[in-house]
Write a protein that holds these residues in place. Sequence first.
Motif, mmCIF file in Angstrom:
data_model
loop_
_atom_site.group_PDB
_atom_site.id
_atom_site.type_symbol
_atom_site.label_atom_id
_atom_site.label_comp_id
_atom_site.label_asym_id
_atom_site.label_seq_id
_atom_site.Cartn_x
_atom_site.Cartn_y
_atom_site.Cartn_z
ATOM 1 N N TYR A 8 0.867 -1.176 0.000
ATOM 2 C CA TYR A 8 0.000 0.000 0.000
ATOM 3 C C TYR A 8 0.906 1.229 0.000
ATOM 4 O O TYR A 8 1.928 1.272 0.711
ATOM 5 C CB TYR A 8 -0.906 0.009 1.231
ATOM 6 N N VAL A 9 0.562 2.245 -0.816
ATOM 7 C CA VAL A 9 1.319 3.488 -0.893
ATOM 8 C C VAL A 9 0.548 4.573 -0.162
ATOM 9 O O VAL A 9 -0.600 4.887 -0.542
ATOM 10 C CB VAL A 9 1.583 3.891 -2.356
ATOM 11 N N ALA A 10 1.137 5.158 0.876
ATOM 12 C CA ALA A 10 0.516 6.231 1.667
ATOM 13 C C ALA A 10 1.029 7.576 1.179
ATOM 14 O O ALA A 10 2.250 7.810 1.152
ATOM 15 C CB ALA A 10 0.822 6.049 3.158
ATOM 16 N N HIS A 11 0.113 8.463 0.779
ATOM 17 C CA HIS A 11 0.469 9.787 0.268
ATOM 18 C C HIS A 11 0.164 10.857 1.317
ATOM 19 O O HIS A 11 -0.530 10.628 2.309
ATOM 20 C CB HIS A 11 -0.311 10.091 -1.020
ATOM 21 N N SER A 12 0.665 12.089 1.055
ATOM 22 C CA SER A 12 0.388 13.294 1.869
ATOM 23 C C SER A 12 0.679 13.059 3.352
ATOM 24 O O SER A 12 -0.103 13.444 4.239
ATOM 25 C CB SER A 12 -1.070 13.730 1.681
#
Length: 611
Positions: A98-102
């Motif tokens: 999973y890629v977590a942004h911001s």
Amino acid sequence: QEMTISGLQPETMYSITVAAYTTKGDGVRSKSKLVVTKGSVPDRPTLSARLTQENTAVIQWQPPSATFGQLLGYQLHFGRTDVQPLTTLEFSDHEYQYVAHSMHKGATYVFRLAARNRAGLGNEDTTQLTLPEDVPRGYPQILDLANITTSSVQFGWLPPALAERNGNITMYTVSCTQAGAQSNPIEVSTRSSQTSLILNNLKPDTRYDIKIRAQTSKGPGPYSPAVQYRTMPLDQVFPKNFRVKLVMKTSVLLSWEIPEHYNSPIPYKIQYKNGQSVVEVDGRATKKLITNLEPDKEYSFVLTNRGNTVGGLQQTVSARTAPAILGSKPYLIKKVEPDGTLMVRMPEVETVTPVIAYYIIVVPLKKSHGKFVNTWHSPDEMDLEELLQDLTLRRRRSLRPRRQLGHSKPYIAARFDVLPRDFILGDQRFYGGFENRPLEQGNKYVFFILGLLDIPEAKMFAASPYSDPILSADPDPQPIIDGEEGLIWVVGPVLAVVFIICIVIAILLYKNKPDRKRKESDPRTKCLLNNAEVPSHHPTDPVEMRRINFQTPESVVSSPLSEPEFASMMSHPPIPIAELAEHTEHLKANDNLKFSQEYESIDPGQQFTWE
């Protein structure tokens, strides 16, 4: 009875029966009950997290070593360690990252992952990831509320938003500049835990621009927009000693002081609930009861003379309302006895906060339009300052019993250190120095329990709800018709007006009676009326009646003008129509003097007035 059976197999059905036995043998077995044990949950998966670029992280995991059946998916909890609750995401059994942004700079994030099968979620694997700090991207927010004097300004602020802090705040810097001046700003640094500041040694009646910035270990962020405050003039009249005088569960009594000879009706304003609620107070008032608050909650009250305008003259106090104790009302056991006594039962007291003393307060109800009315919905809406003065005087003086005056006002019937279960209201005895006077016949009452709490910070009281109304029977009751009192106020003035009109008519008739008799007895009037044609409309003007009754020589009706008493009419002969305009202008000369003399020289033969 119950028993735990261990050593069973997962996802297996078992039949369970129960039988009692004695020394003689076993009894009859119960009906069997089928029970299926749950399956084993998956083992802990392997979790890892790493930064890929600015404000972005990649979270990856490997399946558990043992799944105990079919693997259905994964559940991920993640978020900042200083913010709750965490974000929850669900993934299928074929997803492994999973890629977590911001993500926020300078913050520490926690990630927790668990695998799921038909039996449920297994144990979680946990990892943390800390992002590097940077200078703050945002600025603190200066609050509108402020305490201002002739030489100082006290104000507060809120930290930058979490997403704009970029790390832990280490300090704040406040910049103060005189508005319109070219002087260098005054900068003051404060600790990160401090959220308010007092700027001293300022000039009276002067505007100042104030702004603030936050700083992390990487450096300071941007300044906030400037907020302008104006110090008080030296001769400005503003209340002093703004304080909390009394605290209840849902109300707070505020008070302040004004100069003795100050009599301006210009209102002040009190703001609370972060400025969402505002009440106006008369400029001559020295107290205000704020109601409709919540129990056991902190409130900040701001007294200002310029409404919500930033930079106005303001004072601030804070208070926490009383906890929610004495929540049930006292109730009546019997009816009021003929001697004015009543047996009542006290409410249960929750021991959340220590109570120093309990007071039984009796409130006589006011009668309006034939009905008894309670002007307060709850005891917290009452201004209990007068009762508090009674308590203060009671402590300052000796402990001798006191008889209280003012039977139409609320009064203290008793004081107890421990609230009794039952109490006789109105037995004329003294409890804690206060007279428990009897209930007056024909009156209606309510009463409540007031507890003085052991809170050193403020005078704090908790009141029970009102009891049910108490009606003390009248020995000689009169039937009361609904609306009878209001009917009296309508019919009474009407009858008074009719009576006055009748008196005026009688006076007028009495004054006109002698004139009619004199006219009827005058032979000349009778003679003229017999010879002349009587018109259908009888004139009432005295001059017109004189001209009809005493004709001039040119008249068709003869009159004895040769008599001396009628000689005055000969000096006023008729005026020809052609000369009427010139004659009128002649009379109007010299401010109508000749007109007034001519009119006053006419003798109408009877008294009359300009009215």
